[in-house]
Motif scaffolding. Structure first.
Motif, mmCIF file in Angstrom:
data_model
loop_
_atom_site.group_PDB
_atom_site.id
_atom_site.type_symbol
_atom_site.label_atom_id
_atom_site.label_comp_id
_atom_site.label_asym_id
_atom_site.label_seq_id
_atom_site.Cartn_x
_atom_site.Cartn_y
_atom_site.Cartn_z
ATOM 1 N N ASN A 127 51.234 36.058 31.082
ATOM 2 C CA ASN A 127 50.323 37.044 30.506
ATOM 3 C C ASN A 127 50.805 38.439 30.904
ATOM 4 N N GLU A 128 50.021 39.454 30.603
ATOM 5 C CA GLU A 128 50.452 40.822 30.901
ATOM 6 C C GLU A 128 50.689 41.027 32.392
ATOM 7 N N ALA A 129 49.778 40.508 33.218
ATOM 8 C CA ALA A 129 49.944 40.645 34.667
ATOM 9 C C ALA A 129 51.202 39.922 35.138
ATOM 10 N N GLY A 130 51.479 38.754 34.561
ATOM 11 C CA GLY A 130 52.669 38.008 34.944
ATOM 12 C C GLY A 130 53.948 38.709 34.555
ATOM 13 N N ARG A 131 53.941 39.347 33.381
ATOM 14 C CA ARG A 131 55.142 40.064 32.947
ATOM 15 C C ARG A 131 55.462 41.229 33.883
#
Length: 245
Positions: A127-131
């Motif tokens: 997700n965005e946080a993971g990216r």
């Protein structure tokens, strides 16, 4: 040279150990060539934990055939040790069972996955946080890894951030503050080990498959045929040592 304390949380099946070694071997083979040495503690067998993680660059915990849904005293001790290590500045990475134990230590529920066992080569999506998380630096938004688990973290505990998921398991990776990471999949497992793990469980997998409507004899060949390389796994492990220590 990075010094890592590896908490071994269980033993692989005898047939797996004979062909591809045990859990700790997979971590050593993935990371030692890059300049990493391990102290291995068999915490599931009652090995005494040190008073602190001082002197180590990182702490990691392996997977296990045991379950956080049935907590034992050694699990509580190991969970407390990992949380304390991070509180004193030592990064911690939990894999599969280790991921679940870290979530449990932070107040999450670990449950049997109603979607069924996830095993084989799988795709996970950041997700965005993971990216944006350094654990996944240089890893594609959708990446292939090996997985084998029945239990899952039901949802992220308060203060933790979900980094990745897929259709089977919505919490595939978690960040617990700046120094603790957990991944449900197995970045240390390579295709040959995945094959051994599937073959070791083939009778159970067939029973589960027929209960879920698969044709007899269908699931295991399909899983074996689907095994694929998973270079993102080693990248994730390297990122942990390079970016967090």
């Amino acid at each position: 040279m990075k010094n890592v304390l590896l908490l071994k949380a269980g033993d692989a099946a005898p047939s797996v150990r004979l062909t591809v070694g045990d859990y700790e071997r997979w971590f050593v083979e993935s990371l030692a060539p890059g300049g990493c040495q391990f102290d291995i503690l068999h915490v599931h067998r009652g090995a005494r934990l040190p008073d602190s993680a001082e002197g180590y660059d990182a702490v990691m915990m392996t997977g296990s055939p045991l379950s956080v849904t049935q907590p034992e005293p050694w699990m509580e001790r190991a969970a407390g040790f990992m949380v304390d290590a991070a509180a004193h500045g030592v990064p911690v990475l939990g894999v599969c069972f280790g991921h679940q134990l870290l979530a449990y230590a932070h107040g999450a529920r670990v449950v049997r996955n109603q979607r069924g066992r996830e095993i084989g080569t799988v795709e996970v999506t950041l997700n965005e946080a993971g990216r944006e998380d350094p654990l996944f630096d240089g890893v594609s938004e959708r990446f292939t890894v090996q997985a084998t688990h029945e239990d899952i973290v039901e949802q992220a505990p308060e203060g933790a951030t979900v980094l990745a998921g897929n259709a089977n398991t919505t919490v595939q990776a978690l960040a617990f503050g700046p120094l603790i990471r957990g991944v449900q999949f197995h970045p240390e497992v390579q295709p040959e080990a995945m094959r051994a793990l599937i073959l070791a469980r083939q009778e159970k997998l067939e029973v589960e498959a027929t209960q879920r409507g698969y044709s007899p004899g269908e699931r295991v060949p399909r899983l074996l045929a689907g095994i694929a390389p998973s270079p993102a796994g080693r990248r994730i492990l390297s990122n942990f040592l390079e970016r967090f220590t």
